[in-house]
Design an enzyme around this catalytic site. Structure first.
Site, PDB file in Angstrom:
ATOM      1  CG  LEU A 242      39.586  -3.823 -25.765  1.00  0.00           C
ATOM      2  CD1 LEU A 242      38.287  -3.288 -25.417  1.00  0.00           C
ATOM      3  CD2 LEU A 242      39.835  -3.758 -27.230  1.00  0.00           C
ATOM      4  CG  HIS A 243      39.495  -3.296 -18.730  1.00  0.00           C
ATOM      5  ND1 HIS A 243      40.457  -2.932 -18.071  1.00  0.00           N
ATOM      6  CD2 HIS A 243      38.200  -2.431 -18.681  1.00  0.00           C
ATOM      7  CE1 HIS A 243      39.947  -1.555 -17.690  1.00  0.00           C
ATOM      8  NE2 HIS A 243      38.718  -1.451 -18.168  1.00  0.00           N
ATOM      9  CG  ASP A 244      36.774  -8.389 -19.775  1.00  0.00           C
ATOM     10  OD1 ASP A 244      37.779  -8.386 -18.755  1.00  0.00           O
ATOM     11  OD2 ASP A 244      35.570  -8.141 -19.843  1.00  0.00           O
TER      12      ASP A 244
END
Length: 314
Positions: A242-244
Site C-alpha cells: 500500500l504505497h501512497d
C-alpha cells in the site's frame, strides 16, 4: 490543538492514491488546501475525475481539485491500467462525480498558494509522477524556499524497481521532473518501495475495512481487493504493498518510519536504468545529502492508524 498542517496533495489516482486521500481527509491535523491531478497511473482525464470521486466518497465536496500536466516533461506518457484497471479506480462502483474541477491550472494553483502563504506553511505531498511539482519549480523558482517540505512516494533502491528492474513507476514516468525536484534544495522525505513493500494489505487488514459497515469502508476494501491482485501474483505475498498512504501516515505519525538522510540522484540518460533513484545509502560519494529516505515501517501501527481514521468517514 496545534494549528493544522496545510498540505497540497498531488496525485494520479490510483487505488492507493485514493486511500491516501481518504486518510488525509479523515485526519483533523491536516488541512488539505487543494488536490492537484497529474497524468500517471491513467491519463489525466481519468485522474482528475478520480480525485473528484474520492472527495465525494469522503463527503468532502469543499475540497478544491485542480487539473494539471497531461504528459511528462520530455517523455511520452506511460500508464498502468494493467495494475489499476481501465478507470484507475476499478473495484468499487463509484458514481460519476457532480463536483467540478477548479478552472485554474494545477501548476498555477501550486505557485500562487506558495507565494501567498507564509514561507514554510505548505507541505507538498506528491503521490504520482512529479511533473506538476517540477513545472511549478521551473515556473517560479522562488517557491523552493517557501515549501516546508516535500513528502513523496517514489523510487526504490534495495527493492529495485517495479516497472523496470531499476525504476519505480512514479519516477520512471517522468524522470526529468524527478531530477528537477531532487535538485531543488527543498527538504524532501522519500517513501520508496523499500518501505511500501513492507506495508502489505493482508486479508485480515482488508477485512477490517469491510467490517466498518460504512460506504468508505466498503469502497476501501473493494479498492484494495482489486489493487492487490496484481501484486500478490507478482510478488507471491499475502496482499499487495500500500504505497501512497505512507506519505500521509508520515505526516500524522512520523515515528512509524525509520530511514536516513542521504543523496538521491535520478537517472535520466540511460535506456537500461532510466528513472532509477540512485540512493547513496552508505555515503560512498561526496554528493550532497538532499533527501531523507525511509527504509522501515511499523506496518501494524500504520494499518491501525489507517483503520482508525477511515472509520471516521461514513
Amino acid at each position: 490543538m496545534p494549528d493544522k498542517r496545510k498540505i497540497i496533495i498531488d496525485t494520479d489516482p490510483g487505488q492507493d492514491d485514493a486511500v491516501a486521500i481518504l486518510l488525509a481527509l479523515a485526519s483533523p491535523e491536516l488541512d488539505v488546501v487543494g488536490i492537484t491531478a497529474v497524468a500517471g497511473n491513467v491519463p489525466l482525464r481519468l485522474t482528475e475525475k478520480n480525485a473528484l470521486k474520492i472527495c465525494e466518497l469522503a463527503g468532502r465536496r469543499d475540497v478544491k481539485v485542480f487539473s494539471g500536466a497531461i504528459r511528462p516533461l520530455v517523455r511520452q506518457l506511460v500508464t498502468a491500467e494493467h495494475v489499476h484497471g481501465k478507470t484507475g479506480l476499478d473495484g468499487p462502483d463509484l458514481p460519476e462525480p457532480t463536483m467540478k474541477l477548479q478552472e485554474q491550472h494545477a501548476v498555477d494553483f501550486i505557485v500562487e498558494t506558495l507565494m501567498r502563504e507564509e514561507p514554510g506553511a505548505i507541505t507538498l505531498c506528491p503521490l504520482g509522477p512529479l511533473t506538476n511539482i517540477a513545472l511549478a519549480l521551473v515556473r517560479e523558482p522562488k517557491i523552493a524556499t517557501r515549501i516546508k517540505e516535500i513528502v513523496l512516494m517514489g523510487g526504490g533502491f534495495f527493492e529495485g524497481g517495479n516497472v523496470t528492474p531499476a525504476a519505480e513507476f512514479n519516477i520512471y514516468v517522468d524522470p526529468h521532473a524527478a531530477d528537477v525536484v531532487f535538485r531543488s534544495g527543498v527538504p524532501i522525505v522519500v517513501m520508496p518501495l523499500d518501505v511500501t513493500h513492507k506495508a502489505l494489505t493482508t486479508a485480515r487488514r482488508v477485512e477490517a475495512f469491510r467490517k466498518m459497515g460504512s460506504k468508505v469502508g466498503d469502497a476501501t476494501a473493494s479498492l484494495l481487493d482489486f489493487f492487490e491482485r496484481f501484486d500478490e501474483e507478482k510478488y507471491g505475498t499475502d496482499g499487495g504493498p500500500l504505497h501512497d498512504p505512507c506519505v500521509i501516515a508520515y505526516l500524522l505519525k512520523p515515528e512509524l518510519f525509520k530511514g536516513r538522510h542521504c543523496n538521491v540522484s535520478v537517472e535520466t540518460a540511460s535506456d537500461l536504468t532510466m528513472g532509477m533513484t540512485v540512493i547513496d545509502w552508505w555515503g560512498v560519494t561526496d554528493r550532497p545529502k538532499n533527501a531523507t529516505v525511509m527504509r522501515d515501517i511499523d506496518s501494524d501501527g500504520f494499518f491501525a492508524l489507517l483503520t482508525e481514521r477511515l472509520g471516521r468517514l461514513h
